[in-house]
Write a protein that holds these residues in place. Sequence first.
Motif, mmCIF file in Angstrom:
data_model
loop_
_atom_site.group_PDB
_atom_site.id
_atom_site.type_symbol
_atom_site.label_atom_id
_atom_site.label_comp_id
_atom_site.label_asym_id
_atom_site.label_seq_id
_atom_site.Cartn_x
_atom_site.Cartn_y
_atom_site.Cartn_z
ATOM 1 N N GLU A 174 58.792 34.986 38.957
ATOM 2 C CA GLU A 174 60.171 34.688 39.371
ATOM 3 C C GLU A 174 60.441 33.194 39.322
ATOM 4 N N ASN A 175 59.504 32.394 39.815
ATOM 5 C CA ASN A 175 59.660 30.943 39.745
ATOM 6 C C ASN A 175 59.647 30.462 38.295
ATOM 7 N N SER A 176 58.821 31.102 37.490
ATOM 8 C CA SER A 176 58.749 30.734 36.082
ATOM 9 C C SER A 176 60.069 31.011 35.373
ATOM 10 N N LYS A 177 60.707 32.128 35.717
ATOM 11 C CA LYS A 177 62.007 32.438 35.113
ATOM 12 C C LYS A 177 63.054 31.413 35.530
ATOM 13 N N ALA A 178 63.014 30.969 36.780
ATOM 14 C CA ALA A 178 63.949 29.934 37.238
ATOM 15 C C ALA A 178 63.718 28.639 36.464
ATOM 16 N N PHE A 179 62.449 28.279 36.262
ATOM 17 C CA PHE A 179 62.143 27.077 35.488
ATOM 18 C C PHE A 179 62.642 27.211 34.053
ATOM 19 N N LEU A 180 62.464 28.388 33.459
ATOM 20 C CA LEU A 180 62.914 28.591 32.077
ATOM 21 C C LEU A 180 64.434 28.508 31.959
ATOM 22 N N ARG A 181 65.160 28.975 32.968
ATOM 23 C CA ARG A 181 66.618 28.829 32.959
ATOM 24 C C ARG A 181 67.012 27.356 32.996
ATOM 25 N N ILE A 182 66.326 26.591 33.824
ATOM 26 C CA ILE A 182 66.607 25.163 33.906
ATOM 27 C C ILE A 182 66.243 24.480 32.592
ATOM 28 N N HIS A 225 66.920 18.577 12.535
ATOM 29 C CA HIS A 225 65.678 19.092 11.949
ATOM 30 C C HIS A 225 64.524 19.005 12.944
ATOM 31 N N VAL A 226 64.342 17.829 13.496
ATOM 32 C CA VAL A 226 63.196 17.606 14.376
ATOM 33 C C VAL A 226 63.380 18.331 15.708
ATOM 34 N N TYR A 227 64.585 18.301 16.256
ATOM 35 C CA TYR A 227 64.838 18.937 17.559
ATOM 36 C C TYR A 227 64.595 20.439 17.489
ATOM 37 N N LEU A 228 65.087 21.088 16.471
ATOM 38 C CA LEU A 228 64.923 22.536 16.374
ATOM 39 C C LEU A 228 63.455 22.928 16.217
ATOM 40 N N LEU A 229 62.698 22.131 15.493
ATOM 41 C CA LEU A 229 61.266 22.431 15.358
ATOM 42 C C LEU A 229 60.502 22.173 16.654
ATOM 43 N N THR A 230 60.856 21.107 17.372
ATOM 44 C CA THR A 230 60.180 20.862 18.644
ATOM 45 C C THR A 230 60.574 21.922 19.675
ATOM 46 N N LEU A 231 61.813 22.382 19.615
ATOM 47 C CA LEU A 231 62.248 23.450 20.517
ATOM 48 C C LEU A 231 61.487 24.749 20.226
ATOM 49 N N ALA A 232 61.319 25.083 18.956
ATOM 50 C CA ALA A 232 60.555 26.280 18.592
ATOM 51 C C ALA A 232 59.090 26.137 19.021
ATOM 52 N N ASP A 233 58.520 24.955 18.848
ATOM 53 C CA ASP A 233 57.142 24.713 19.254
ATOM 54 C C ASP A 233 56.979 24.895 20.759
ATOM 55 N N LEU A 234 57.908 24.353 21.513
ATOM 56 C CA LEU A 234 57.867 24.494 22.963
ATOM 57 C C LEU A 234 58.048 25.951 23.381
ATOM 58 N N LEU A 235 58.902 26.668 22.695
ATOM 59 C CA LEU A 235 59.119 28.086 22.988
ATOM 60 C C LEU A 235 57.828 28.890 22.796
ATOM 61 N N PHE A 236 57.133 28.657 21.703
ATOM 62 C CA PHE A 236 55.889 29.394 21.470
ATOM 63 C C PHE A 236 54.795 28.983 22.451
ATOM 64 N N LEU A 237 54.791 27.729 22.884
ATOM 65 C CA LEU A 237 53.836 27.312 23.910
ATOM 66 C C LEU A 237 54.116 28.041 25.225
ATOM 67 N N ILE A 238 55.383 28.171 25.578
ATOM 68 C CA ILE A 238 55.755 28.910 26.789
ATOM 69 C C ILE A 238 55.345 30.371 26.661
ATOM 70 N N LEU A 239 55.550 30.960 25.487
ATOM 71 C CA LEU A 239 55.163 32.347 25.278
ATOM 72 C C LEU A 239 53.653 32.549 25.399
ATOM 73 N N VAL A 240 52.877 31.579 24.938
ATOM 74 C CA VAL A 240 51.416 31.674 25.076
ATOM 75 C C VAL A 240 51.044 31.714 26.549
ATOM 76 N N PHE A 241 51.581 30.792 27.339
ATOM 77 C CA PHE A 241 51.239 30.760 28.761
ATOM 78 C C PHE A 241 51.782 31.976 29.501
ATOM 79 N N TRP A 242 52.985 32.407 29.154
ATOM 80 C CA TRP A 242 53.554 33.588 29.796
ATOM 81 C C TRP A 242 52.670 34.812 29.522
#
Length: 128
Positions: free
Chosen positions: A4-12, A40-57
């Motif tokens: 639940e806390n993780s979902k709140a962090f992801l919303r933020i 170009h760079v922002y979208l790739l860093t955003l995707a990288d961060l998304l997959f890192l979050i998915l790994v930990f989740w």
Amino acid sequence: MNPENSKAFLRILSGVAFLWLLAGMAAFSNQPDSRSAFLHVYLLTLADLLFLILVFWTLFFTPSTQRGKGLRALIFLTFKLVCLGFLAITLKRLRNAPDLGVLFGIGFMGLGPLISAAFYRIFLKKHQ
């Protein structure tokens, strides 16, 4: 941290990511080369961060067998490494691009989670 806390962090974090995108688009509205490099760079860093979050989740919050968790984590980690590879290729391709656009785009990878964590701490203090 529980799910639940993780979902709140992801919303933020999602809100900070959207504001970062708006700030980058506004900052480079008169400079098409910088705006393109930023996107170009922002979208790739955003995707990288998304997959890192998915790994930990996957590792910490999925109620499956250890083997299933490991397989999903391996898949997400592979996608994360692919994103980093695409980011390296993009940065090499954009070496003549304006530096400010590239730095602002890649800055989200480090500053986005830190800003989100600060807002999350404020959120936690208000709700305790």
